[in-house]
Design a protein around this motif. Structure first.
Motif, PDB file in Angstrom:
ATOM      1  N   HIS A 120      -8.024  12.532 -11.501  1.00 40.15           N
ATOM      2  CA  HIS A 120      -7.812  12.732 -10.068  1.00 40.15           C
ATOM      3  C   HIS A 120      -7.651  11.410  -9.321  1.00 40.15           C
ATOM      4  N   VAL A 121      -8.132  10.323  -9.896  1.00 41.83           N
ATOM      5  CA  VAL A 121      -8.062   9.016  -9.229  1.00 41.83           C
ATOM      6  C   VAL A 121      -6.683   8.395  -9.411  1.00 41.83           C
ATOM      7  N   VAL A 122      -6.149   8.463 -10.636  1.00 39.51           N
ATOM      8  CA  VAL A 122      -4.874   7.802 -10.936  1.00 39.51           C
ATOM      9  C   VAL A 122      -3.738   8.286 -10.024  1.00 39.51           C
ATOM     10  N   PRO A 123      -3.509   9.592  -9.873  1.00 41.53           N
ATOM     11  CA  PRO A 123      -2.399  10.007  -8.993  1.00 41.53           C
ATOM     12  C   PRO A 123      -2.626   9.634  -7.537  1.00 41.53           C
ATOM     13  N   ARG A 124      -3.879   9.607  -7.104  1.00 42.44           N
ATOM     14  CA  ARG A 124      -4.158   9.207  -5.715  1.00 42.44           C
ATOM     15  C   ARG A 124      -3.844   7.733  -5.504  1.00 42.44           C
ATOM     16  N   LEU A 125      -4.246   6.892  -6.456  1.00 44.57           N
ATOM     17  CA  LEU A 125      -3.928   5.469  -6.356  1.00 44.57           C
ATOM     18  C   LEU A 125      -2.416   5.252  -6.421  1.00 44.57           C
ATOM     19  N   ASP A 126      -1.760   6.025  -7.268  1.00 45.04           N
ATOM     20  CA  ASP A 126      -0.315   5.909  -7.412  1.00 45.04           C
ATOM     21  C   ASP A 126       0.384   6.232  -6.096  1.00 45.04           C
ATOM     22  N   ALA A 127      -0.163   7.191  -5.345  1.00 35.34           N
ATOM     23  CA  ALA A 127       0.432   7.574  -4.065  1.00 35.34           C
ATOM     24  C   ALA A 127       0.149   6.543  -2.976  1.00 35.34           C
ATOM     25  N   LEU A 128      -0.940   5.788  -3.138  1.00 33.70           N
ATOM     26  CA  LEU A 128      -1.335   4.833  -2.100  1.00 33.70           C
ATOM     27  C   LEU A 128      -0.639   3.485  -2.211  1.00 33.70           C
ATOM     28  N   GLY A 129      -0.272   3.081  -3.417  1.00 31.87           N
ATOM     29  CA  GLY A 129       0.312   1.758  -3.579  1.00 31.87           C
ATOM     30  C   GLY A 129       1.190   1.663  -4.803  1.00 31.87           C
ATOM     31  N   THR A 130       1.792   0.491  -4.961  1.00 26.35           N
ATOM     32  CA  THR A 130       2.667   0.246  -6.105  1.00 26.35           C
ATOM     33  C   THR A 130       1.832  -0.401  -7.204  1.00 26.35           C
ATOM     34  N   TYR A 131       1.312   0.415  -8.084  1.00 27.41           N
ATOM     35  CA  TYR A 131       0.457  -0.064  -9.162  1.00 27.41           C
ATOM     36  C   TYR A 131       1.002   0.407 -10.503  1.00 27.41           C
ATOM     37  N   ARG A 132       0.757  -0.387 -11.517  1.00 27.35           N
ATOM     38  CA  ARG A 132       0.952   0.084 -12.890  1.00 27.35           C
ATOM     39  C   ARG A 132      -0.434   0.512 -13.363  1.00 27.35           C
ATOM     40  N   ALA A 148     -10.425   6.259  -4.758  1.00 28.22           N
ATOM     41  CA  ALA A 148      -9.076   5.709  -4.749  1.00 28.22           C
ATOM     42  C   ALA A 148      -8.812   4.939  -3.456  1.00 28.22           C
ATOM     43  N   GLU A 149      -9.241   5.488  -2.330  1.00 30.76           N
ATOM     44  CA  GLU A 149      -9.020   4.818  -1.044  1.00 30.76           C
ATOM     45  C   GLU A 149      -9.784   3.510  -0.962  1.00 30.76           C
ATOM     46  N   ARG A 150     -11.016   3.499  -1.486  1.00 32.37           N
ATOM     47  CA  ARG A 150     -11.811   2.270  -1.440  1.00 32.37           C
ATOM     48  C   ARG A 150     -11.206   1.199  -2.347  1.00 32.37           C
ATOM     49  N   ILE A 151     -10.732   1.611  -3.515  1.00 27.81           N
ATOM     50  CA  ILE A 151     -10.090   0.648  -4.425  1.00 27.81           C
ATOM     51  C   ILE A 151      -8.818   0.091  -3.784  1.00 27.81           C
ATOM     52  N   HIS A 152      -8.007   0.974  -3.223  1.00 31.26           N
ATOM     53  CA  HIS A 152      -6.759   0.539  -2.608  1.00 31.26           C
ATOM     54  C   HIS A 152      -7.036  -0.401  -1.433  1.00 31.26           C
ATOM     55  N   GLY A 153      -7.996  -0.057  -0.589  1.00 32.50           N
ATOM     56  CA  GLY A 153      -8.342  -0.910   0.545  1.00 32.50           C
ATOM     57  C   GLY A 153      -8.829  -2.282   0.094  1.00 32.50           C
ATOM     58  N   PHE A 154      -9.646  -2.293  -0.944  1.00 33.16           N
ATOM     59  CA  PHE A 154     -10.166  -3.540  -1.494  1.00 33.16           C
ATOM     60  C   PHE A 154      -9.032  -4.408  -2.034  1.00 33.16           C
ATOM     61  N   LEU A 155      -8.138  -3.831  -2.829  1.00 32.85           N
ATOM     62  CA  LEU A 155      -7.044  -4.604  -3.421  1.00 32.85           C
ATOM     63  C   LEU A 155      -6.054  -5.074  -2.352  1.00 32.85           C
ATOM     64  N   THR A 156      -5.822  -4.243  -1.345  1.00 34.59           N
ATOM     65  CA  THR A 156      -4.928  -4.631  -0.259  1.00 34.59           C
ATOM     66  C   THR A 156      -5.501  -5.814   0.511  1.00 34.59           C
ATOM     67  N   ALA A 157      -6.800  -5.761   0.807  1.00 33.17           N
ATOM     68  CA  ALA A 157      -7.452  -6.853   1.544  1.00 33.17           C
ATOM     69  C   ALA A 157      -7.444  -8.136   0.725  1.00 33.17           C
ATOM     70  N   GLU A 158      -7.695  -8.027  -0.578  1.00 36.80           N
ATOM     71  CA  GLU A 158      -7.703  -9.225  -1.423  1.00 36.80           C
ATOM     72  C   GLU A 158      -6.298  -9.810  -1.538  1.00 36.80           C
ATOM     73  N   SER A 159      -5.284  -8.952  -1.603  1.00 40.42           N
ATOM     74  CA  SER A 159      -3.919  -9.426  -1.670  1.00 40.42           C
ATOM     75  C   SER A 159      -3.541 -10.158  -0.383  1.00 40.42           C
TER      76      SER A 159
END
Length: 256
Positions: free
Chosen positions: A10-22, A239-250
């Motif tokens: 359930h996490v992988v598709p949510r992260l995939d929808a939030l950003g451009t990740y492999r 997924a949202e917390r991971i995406h927010g964290f990676l976006t802020a670090e980027s």
């Protein structure tokens, strides 16, 4: 242990929808892997670290963001401690740490597993609902669908080679591995996020906070009502917390 890539379904598709990740979710040899490792492969915790390095090399991945849970979190701490150059960022959810490897509730089981023949009987006991029912209830508030529960259990119940590798890993869990990793992580300078299930009965909130305090600059947060299997109980928020964290670090890297 006793989980595979389905834990992240359930996490992988949510992260995939939030950003451009492999996004890659491998099955580690922790008892729920459908293909046993080759005979003689070291599947103790240090051995699995080297398996992961080989996996990254095979995919020609120089640096990755590692996201892990439960026993995978302990292995990821060891990976980050010994191979920090391969880690771009580290995200750990409720997991073994410090003296909790294995968790305190499983230490008596590890002692019993040292008795020849008894280890296999303990593993095979998970075929009974009276055994696996309370276990899965304790690690996930969200009821596991039967196909997912079976994907976690069937590999080791149906294949004695997989079961033997689970036992080898379990016997190899020792606090010295996580304590050594914690000492080395004091100098780990990669962005790190520690997210803990607020209702986790296996790993205390204090342990998660201590782990975050060990890693320079690490952030700590709670996921409400989640138990140990955070990806099962809070996939959307995770997924949202991971995406927010990676976006802020980027963004930080772009400004530096």
């Amino acid at each position: 242990g006793l989980a595979n890539a389905d834990l992240w379904r359930h996490v992988v598709p949510r992260l995939d929808a939030l950003g451009t990740y492999r996004l890659i979710a491998p099955d580690l040899p922790l008892g729920s892997h459908t293909r046993p490792m080759n005979a003689g492969t070291d599947v103790t915790p240090p051995g699995i670290v080297e398996i992961i390095i080989g996996f990254l090399d095979a995919l020609q991945l120089e640096q990755v963001v590692v996201v892990a849970n439960d026993a995978g979190g302990a292995i990821s701490q060891m990976l980050a401690a010994d191979h920090p150059e391969r880690i771009a960022a580290l995200v750990l959810t409720s997991c073994d740490q410090y003296l909790q490897f294995p968790p305190r509730y499983l230490k008596p089981v590890r002692w019993l597993a040292a008795i020849p023949g008894l280890d296999d009987q303990i593993a095979r006991a998970f075929r009974w609902r009276v055994v696996h029912g309370p276990f899965f209830w304790s690690v996930a508030r969200t009821p596991l669908p039967a196909p997912i529960r079976d994907s976690y259990l069937r590999p080791m119940l149906d294949d004695r080679r997989v079961r033997a590798q689970l036992i080898e890993f379990f016997r190899g869990t020792r606090p010295r591995h996580t304590l050594r990793a914690a000492r080395r992580l004091r100098k780990f300078m990669r962005p790190s996020l520690i997210l803990w299930g607020s209702a986790d009965p296996w790993f205390s909130r204090r342990g998660g906070q201590r782990l975050a305090a060990t890693i320079p600059g690490a952030q700590f947060g709670l996921l409400a009502r989640a138990r140990t299997f955070v990806p099962e109980d809070a996939p959307g928020e995770l997924a949202e917390r991971i995406h927010g964290f990676l976006t802020a670090e980027s963004a930080k890297m772009s400004l530096s």
